[in-house]
Every structure is written in C-alpha cells, then in structure tokens.
Design an enzyme around this catalytic site. Structure first.
Site, PDB file in Angstrom:
ATOM      1  N   TYR A  46      50.888  57.997  44.471  1.00 33.82           N
ATOM      2  CA  TYR A  46      49.926  58.884  43.274  1.00 33.82           C
ATOM      3  C   TYR A  46      50.938  59.189  42.260  1.00 33.82           C
ATOM      4  CZ  TYR A  46      45.592  60.631  42.156  1.00 33.82           C
ATOM      5  OH  TYR A  46      43.992  60.964  41.903  1.00 33.82           O
ATOM      6  N   GLU A  48      50.817  59.365  38.585  1.00 33.30           N
ATOM      7  CA  GLU A  48      50.881  59.683  37.233  1.00 33.30           C
ATOM      8  C   GLU A  48      51.314  60.276  35.806  1.00 33.30           C
ATOM      9  OE1 GLU A  48      48.749  64.153  37.347  1.00 33.30           O
ATOM     10  OE2 GLU A  48      46.160  63.200  37.772  1.00 33.30           O
ATOM     11  N   ASP A 196      39.266  41.895  21.109  1.00 33.63           N
ATOM     12  CA  ASP A 196      38.807  42.502  23.040  1.00 33.63           C
ATOM     13  C   ASP A 196      39.434  40.510  23.592  1.00 33.63           C
ATOM     14  OD1 ASP A 196      37.905  42.267  25.030  1.00 33.63           O
ATOM     15  OD2 ASP A 196      36.382  43.517  24.593  1.00 33.63           O
ATOM     16  N   THR A 223      40.791  41.850  29.842  1.00 32.56           N
ATOM     17  CA  THR A 223      40.649  42.032  31.217  1.00 32.56           C
ATOM     18  C   THR A 223      41.148  41.315  32.030  1.00 32.56           C
ATOM     19  OG1 THR A 223      38.859  40.460  31.306  1.00 32.56           O
ATOM     20  CG2 THR A 223      38.039  42.894  30.961  1.00 32.56           C
ATOM     21  N   LYS A 226      39.544  37.488  34.391  1.00 29.73           N
ATOM     22  CA  LYS A 226      38.293  36.485  34.476  1.00 29.73           C
ATOM     23  C   LYS A 226      39.164  35.421  33.637  1.00 29.73           C
ATOM     24  CE  LYS A 226      36.246  39.543  30.931  1.00 29.73           C
ATOM     25  NZ  LYS A 226      34.966  40.210  32.085  1.00 29.73           N
ATOM     26  N   ARG A 232      41.008  42.325  39.265  1.00 32.50           N
ATOM     27  CA  ARG A 232      40.120  43.564  38.029  1.00 32.50           C
ATOM     28  C   ARG A 232      41.018  44.407  37.686  1.00 32.50           C
ATOM     29  NH1 ARG A 232      35.462  41.275  39.742  1.00 32.50           N
ATOM     30  NH2 ARG A 232      34.801  41.903  37.608  1.00 32.50           N
TER      31      ARG A 232
HETATM   32  C1  LIG Z   1      34.636  41.728  26.223  1.00 32.57           C
HETATM   33  C2  LIG Z   1      34.419  42.031  26.688  1.00 32.57           C
HETATM   34  N1  LIG Z   1      35.481  43.385  27.318  1.00 32.57           N
HETATM   35  C3  LIG Z   1      35.385  44.290  27.655  1.00 32.57           C
HETATM   36  C4  LIG Z   1      34.640  43.173  29.113  1.00 32.57           C
HETATM   37  C5  LIG Z   1      33.943  45.129  30.430  1.00 32.57           C
HETATM   38  O1  LIG Z   1      35.255  44.737  31.482  1.00 32.57           O
HETATM   39  P1  LIG Z   1      34.710  44.958  32.838  1.00 32.57           P
HETATM   40  O2  LIG Z   1      34.024  44.617  33.432  1.00 32.57           O
HETATM   41  O3  LIG Z   1      35.780  44.923  33.264  1.00 32.57           O
HETATM   42  O4  LIG Z   1      34.432  46.614  32.724  1.00 32.57           O
HETATM   43  C6  LIG Z   1      33.813  42.727  29.529  1.00 32.57           C
HETATM   44  C7  LIG Z   1      33.162  41.899  30.722  1.00 32.57           C
HETATM   45  O5  LIG Z   1      32.877  41.334  30.591  1.00 32.57           O
HETATM   46  C8  LIG Z   1      33.959  41.724  28.438  1.00 32.57           C
HETATM   47  O6  LIG Z   1      33.654  40.354  28.643  1.00 32.57           O
END
Ligand SMILES: Cc1ncc(COP(=O)(O)O)c(C=O)c1O
Length: 392
Positions: A46, A48, A196, A223, A226, A232
């Site tokens: 842990y 935090e 994003d 993320t 991908k 993850r």
């Molecule tokens: C552009 C985008 N942002 C955020 C996410 C969310 O990711 P997570 O599934 O890890 O919560 C995704 C997932 O498909 C995504 O394609």
C-alpha cells in the site's frame, strides 16, 4: 498455482487467444516481462500518496519504481520533465479521464467531446458515463459526407458554447486528429485542450502518427494497454506552466478518485514504456499502420464501405450494413467469430441502428502485428472477412 479451477480457466483463455485472429482495435499482446511485473509481490504494498510523500511506511523501493515509470513515460514520448508533469497512478483510461475533469472542470462545467456514434469514447461526456452525469457534454462529430471531423462546425459550436475543456481523441475514428486545429479552437474559445491518445499512443511513441499531441495539448491522457502494448493502466500528462495543472491532476487522482496505487501495475507500465522506447517498437508501430492501411484498401476494393475512405492509424471502421445491402455489425462479428476472427461491432457516424446491433465493425491491427503479421497476411484476412460477410 494450487487453485486448479482458475488455473484451468487461465489455460483455456490462453488457448483461445492463441487460436484466433485478434482484430480488436483496443487489445494487444504484452511481453512476458510485463506479465512478470504484473504478477509480482508489488501487489502486496500500500502506498497512498506520491513518491516522497506517502501516507504509509516502507516505500523505499516502490518510490523508485513509480519515479522510474514517470521518467520512462517522458522518454517514451520524447518529452522532458521541464515541460511535462506525469501521473502514472490512474487504474485505467476511464478513471484517468474522469480525474482530469474532476481536477480541471468546475462542477456542471462543459466538456466538448466527440459523440459516441462519431467515434468518441463514453468518457468524453456521454450521458451514461460519470463524465456526462456530473458535467455537460457539448458534442462534436464528423462531416456526413467526408466522415472526417468537421473543424468548421466544431469551431462555431465551441465559440457559442464556450466549453471548459475540449477533448480531442477517439475510440473509433480512423483518421489523423489535427491537434493544431484543436489548439487554435481551444485558444479562441478559452478552453483547456486535452488529447486522449489512448488508442494511438503506441503510434505516437513509435513516431508513426502524423502529429504529436505533446506539441499542442495542455493535458494528454492515455491507456497503456492498446497500441502501447502494456498492462491495463493509464497515464496523465499535464503541461507545466503557471496554471499548475499537474497539482490539480495529482489531487484529483489521489485522494479525489482513488486510494492506493497498484504498484505491480505501475512496474508493468514502466517495463512496457522501456519496450516502447526501442527501435524495434518503432518498426512495430510503422508495421501496425501499414497493416491497417492494407486491410482497409483490400476491403474497400472488395466493395465494403470504409468509413472516411481509409485509415491513418491502426484502426479501420467498416460499414457492414451498407443501407441494408450487407449484414449488421452484430451479425458480422458473429459470423467472423465462427471462422476465428475476433472483432467488435461498432456504431458508425449517423448511425440508424441500435448500439447493440449497429451498422459496422471496428478492426485494429495492433495485436496481430505483435504476432508478426505483415501486409500479405492482411490481404488474406480481408479475403476471409469478405467471404464470411458476403455469404447469403
Ligand atoms: C479513447 C479512449 N479513452 C478511454 C478509454 C477507457 O479506457 P478503460 O477501458 O481502460 O477504462 C478507452 C477504452 O476503450 C478509449 O478508447
């Protein structure tokens, strides 16, 4: 493993993964090193807080791990600690995006994001997500004819609505996002610009995406699982300037949204980021893009409607319904699964069907490129898809 039930199920899933052609655009196949870090004793700890400022004792090692992950995140994207703040604690992409809004968008403020059926993600302000329940989405989308982002309409709406934040990024949009245009629009309406890059982060790290979001954005979220080919997890980058956005982001992640960071996951992120900084990864990213291009061209030549006419990334959006002449996205994904090709059904711009049985499928080449597939394999796969979807 003593738990034979779970052991058997894991073995069955590994077998399933190995036996199919995986064209799920958001999936990939991580290295043994990433798996080793994920399965390590770091899960027992842990911690935090942040390196050097924790609420628990015993952090001499995990502080080093988290700091290393931050350093490697900067290195992988060719940016420096002088300009960018990094938070590697978000548990996944959705909490990372919500943390940005929590930190930077006032209560009931406005998030301008791409609507779901035009390729945006739920966390870009859709009403079923926390991002649309606590803030208001100002949606933008693609031009109905060209099926690429309509920047003129986007700017007009941004100037009228004055959103607090504009989110550039996608979950099902195959084309390059013009971050420069987004920057101009954000400046004109006084919004924060967030990119994003969850889907195309691996292409940015591998220098295979046309533009780097770091040249234009205030905030970049991604993320790791991908195209970036890690565990993850997610990362938030915040530009360092007088606004001190990084401080607000850190507070929003912890204690705003999460408790203890998952240190096994952070170690695995660090491993993946090191891998993504190599020349081999650069080659991989270029091949991912080439493969997607061939897949799109082949399917187009076979008569399928490819949304926007092609792709600039790892992702291809196919209109399988074609105004009733083809098959629905659900039917398409079921037919493909029967021949060992795994895809996901997907809405297409100006969708006329339901999200559970939409008009299209989304294909991605990240996982199969990790397995070593090249252009010739993509031609073959396109032929298999065509045959399965054309069957009467
Ligand atoms: C552009 C985008 N942002 C955020 C996410 C969310 O990711 P997570 O599934 O890890 O919560 C995704 C997932 O498909 C995504 O394609």
């Amino acid at each position: 493993m003593k738990d034979t039930q779970i052991k058997k199920l894991i073995a069955a899933e590994v077998k399933r993964q190995k036996s199919v052609i995986n064209l799920i655009a958001s999936e990939n196949i991580v290295s043994k090193d990433v798996l080793e870090a994920l399965g390590s004793e770091l899960t027992n700890k842990y911690a935090e807080g942040y390196p050097g400022k924790r609420y628990y004792g015993g952090n001499s090692v995990v502080d080093k791990i988290e700091s290393l992950a931050q350093e490697r995140a900067l290195k992988a994207f060719g940016i420096s600690a002088d300009e960018w703040h990094v938070n590697v604690q978000p548990l996944s992409g959705s909490p990372a995006n919500v943390a940005v809004y929590l930190g930077l968008v006032p209560k009931e403020g406005k998030i301008m994001g791409m609507s779901l059926d035009h390729g945006g993600h739920l966390t870009h302000g859709h009403k079923v997500s926390a991002s649309g329940k606590f803030w208001t989405q100002i949606p933008f989308g693609v031009d109905p004819k060209t099926e690429v982002i309509d920047y003129t309409a986007l700017k007009e709406k941004a100037m009228t609505e004055k959103p607090n934040i504009i989110v550039a990024g996608f979950t099902a949009y195959p084309r390059t996002v013009d971050f420069k245009k987004f920057r101009e629009i954000a400046d004109a309406c006084g919004a924060i610009l967030m990119v994003d890059m969850s889907h195309f982060a691996g292409l940015v790290a591998g220098k295979a995406y046309a533009m780097s979001p770091f040249d234009y954005a205030d905030i970049v979220t991604t993320t790791v699982h991908k195209t970036l080919r890690g565990p993850r997890s997610a990362i938030i980058f915040a530009r360092k300037d007088a606004r001190d956005l990084g401080k607000a982001i850190d507070k929003a992640v912890f204690p705003g949204l999460q408790g203890g960071p998952h240190l096994n996951q952070i170690a695995a992120v660090a491993v993946a980021l090191k891998e993504a900084s190599t020349p081999a990864f650069r080659k991989y990213a270029a091949q991912v893009k080439k493969n997607a291009h061939v897949l799109a061209e082949e399917l187009k030549n076979l008569g399928w409607h490819i949304i926007s006419g092609g792709t600039d990334s790892h992702l291809v959006l196919v209109d399988t319904w074609m105004n009733g002449q083809g098959v629905s996205g659900k039917e398409a994904s079921e037919r493909l699964e029967k021949i060992g090709i795994i895809v996901n059904k997907n809405t297409i711009p100006n969708e006329t069907r339901s999200p559970m049985d939409p008009s299209g499928i989304r294909l991605g080449t990240a996982a199969e490129t990790t397995r070593g597939k090249k252009e010739k394999d993509m031609q073959k796969i396109a032929g298999m898809i065509h045959k399965a979807l054309s069957k009467k």
